[in-house]
Write a protein that holds these residues in place. Sequence first.
Motif, mmCIF file in Angstrom:
data_model
loop_
_atom_site.group_PDB
_atom_site.id
_atom_site.type_symbol
_atom_site.label_atom_id
_atom_site.label_comp_id
_atom_site.label_asym_id
_atom_site.label_seq_id
_atom_site.Cartn_x
_atom_site.Cartn_y
_atom_site.Cartn_z
ATOM 1 N N TYR A 1 0.855 -1.201 0.000
ATOM 2 C CA TYR A 1 0.000 0.000 0.000
ATOM 3 C C TYR A 1 0.888 1.248 0.000
ATOM 4 N N PRO A 2 1.633 1.481 -1.071
ATOM 5 C CA PRO A 2 2.607 2.586 -1.083
ATOM 6 C C PRO A 2 1.977 3.977 -1.005
ATOM 7 N N GLU A 3 0.699 4.077 -1.326
ATOM 8 C CA GLU A 3 0.047 5.384 -1.308
ATOM 9 C C GLU A 3 -0.469 5.759 0.088
ATOM 10 N N MET A 4 -0.366 4.816 1.041
ATOM 11 C CA MET A 4 -0.878 5.035 2.391
ATOM 12 C C MET A 4 0.282 5.276 3.365
ATOM 13 N N ASN A 5 -0.066 5.657 4.584
ATOM 14 C CA ASN A 5 0.938 5.879 5.633
ATOM 15 C C ASN A 5 0.670 4.983 6.830
ATOM 16 N N ILE A 6 1.716 4.329 7.306
ATOM 17 C CA ILE A 6 1.668 3.597 8.573
ATOM 18 C C ILE A 6 2.796 4.128 9.439
ATOM 19 N N ASP A 7 2.443 4.762 10.537
ATOM 20 C CA ASP A 7 3.438 5.290 11.460
ATOM 21 C C ASP A 7 3.384 4.488 12.760
ATOM 22 N N VAL A 8 4.491 3.822 13.078
ATOM 23 C CA VAL A 8 4.619 3.076 14.328
ATOM 24 C C VAL A 8 5.560 3.871 15.225
ATOM 25 N N VAL A 9 5.055 4.287 16.376
ATOM 26 C CA VAL A 9 5.808 5.195 17.247
ATOM 27 C C VAL A 9 6.119 4.522 18.579
ATOM 28 N N ASP A 10 7.389 4.535 18.951
ATOM 29 C CA ASP A 10 7.798 4.053 20.271
ATOM 30 C C ASP A 10 7.495 5.158 21.283
ATOM 31 N N THR A 11 6.488 4.928 22.122
ATOM 32 C CA THR A 11 6.121 5.964 23.093
ATOM 33 C C THR A 11 7.115 6.061 24.248
ATOM 34 N N LYS A 12 7.999 5.048 24.373
ATOM 35 C CA LYS A 12 8.935 4.981 25.499
ATOM 36 C C LYS A 12 8.174 5.070 26.822
ATOM 37 N N SER A 13 6.933 4.599 26.782
ATOM 38 C CA SER A 13 6.016 4.764 27.904
ATOM 39 C C SER A 13 5.173 3.521 28.100
ATOM 40 N N GLY A 14 4.391 3.548 29.157
ATOM 41 C CA GLY A 14 3.420 2.504 29.424
ATOM 42 C C GLY A 14 2.362 3.010 30.368
ATOM 43 N N SER A 15 1.338 2.202 30.585
ATOM 44 C CA SER A 15 0.244 2.503 31.487
ATOM 45 C C SER A 15 -0.423 3.844 31.126
ATOM 46 N N VAL A 16 -0.775 4.629 32.127
ATOM 47 C CA VAL A 16 -1.523 5.862 31.888
ATOM 48 C C VAL A 16 -0.685 6.896 31.138
ATOM 49 N N ALA A 17 0.642 6.795 31.207
ATOM 50 C CA ALA A 17 1.474 7.720 30.427
ATOM 51 C C ALA A 17 1.163 7.579 28.944
ATOM 52 N N THR A 18 1.084 6.334 28.468
ATOM 53 C CA THR A 18 0.705 6.116 27.076
ATOM 54 C C THR A 18 -0.733 6.560 26.845
ATOM 55 N N GLY A 19 -1.575 6.381 27.847
ATOM 56 C CA GLY A 19 -2.951 6.850 27.735
ATOM 57 C C GLY A 19 -3.045 8.348 27.527
ATOM 58 N N ILE A 20 -2.220 9.097 28.238
ATOM 59 C CA ILE A 20 -2.194 10.555 28.071
ATOM 60 C C ILE A 20 -1.752 10.908 26.656
ATOM 61 N N LEU A 21 -0.700 10.253 26.185
ATOM 62 C CA LEU A 21 -0.215 10.497 24.826
ATOM 63 C C LEU A 21 -1.291 10.166 23.795
ATOM 64 N N ALA A 22 -2.000 9.061 24.014
ATOM 65 C CA ALA A 22 -3.041 8.640 23.069
ATOM 66 C C ALA A 22 -4.189 9.642 23.041
ATOM 67 N N GLN A 23 -4.621 10.097 24.206
ATOM 68 C CA GLN A 23 -5.738 11.043 24.254
ATOM 69 C C GLN A 23 -5.388 12.355 23.560
ATOM 70 N N LYS A 24 -4.195 12.865 23.807
ATOM 71 C CA LYS A 24 -3.795 14.129 23.201
ATOM 72 C C LYS A 24 -3.634 13.979 21.685
ATOM 73 N N THR A 25 -3.103 12.836 21.255
ATOM 74 C CA THR A 25 -2.954 12.583 19.819
ATOM 75 C C THR A 25 -4.311 12.446 19.157
ATOM 76 N N ALA A 26 -5.225 11.717 19.808
ATOM 77 C CA ALA A 26 -6.568 11.530 19.257
ATOM 78 C C ALA A 26 -7.297 12.864 19.103
#
Length: 284
Positions: free
Chosen positions: A109-134
């Motif tokens: 799927y060369p016309e699409m984008n897949i971004d895999v990001v190492d949050t260097k985080s876990g638990s609610v820290a990743t939750g905070i990152l996810a909410q702000k990104t969303a």
Amino acid sequence: MNTRLLVDSACDLPEDLIAKYDIEVLPFVINVDKESFLDGEEITTSEVFAAMEENREISTDQVKPGLIMESFKKQLEDGFNVLYLAFSGKLSGTYQTASMVAEEMMKEYPEMNIDVVDTKSGSVATGILAQKTAALLEKGRKRKHVLNKLQNWIDRIEHIFVLDDLEALRKGGRIGRAKSMVGNFLKVKPLLALKDGEIILESKVRGSARALQGMINFFQKKCDSVSGKSVGISHANDRSRAEKLKENLEEMGADIFCVEMINSVLGVHLGQGGVGLFFLGDDS
């Protein structure tokens, strides 16, 4: 083109926010004796802790590569780009696996984008990152802008937590530079943090009350002002201590993002008894 946000089950994001932003959660695998379960779907943290108390053989596996591929493919075929916020790459191989899957799928799927990001985080820290990104994605912000903001938040996300016992961390080999703290603590509580995705020893205090105050001191050290600062709390079957921390932070004027029980995969590696505090530190 719209982007679908994915996280894995090491992200302790409240269910209402997962539903609000239509976030897909990819489950880790929990192994109890010779049976495997999907984290958060087929086994709960309470059930994991019960199995640990029974001295059953428990381990975890990363998110299955086939499940990652299946999820990515579905999003792409539905016309969505993919942004996957992965659990710390220093604590799990899922980030590396997902990155390899994405690289292969981009050939198809060369016309699409897949971004895999190492949050260097876990638990609610990743939750905070996810909410702000969303929230940014919901506003229609462009991909480059979202990724730049996300990297800034990852650089600033803070974890500070206390555990009653480091044995589970020792067994799992995830204790990093805090290895020297394993042993008989005689009421000494190690305050642990994440630095660049790795668990480290922040400081040592004596007693539970001083441990909570040490977490608050860490919070104050990282922020110019705590008033109005959004913070998340998680606990390992220790709701009373989490609520006490919440009360103390609210008295200081902090805004509570959530109070969540840790997920099953973290429960396996952290064990019972403990509380964590997560927030975005100020720009240095």
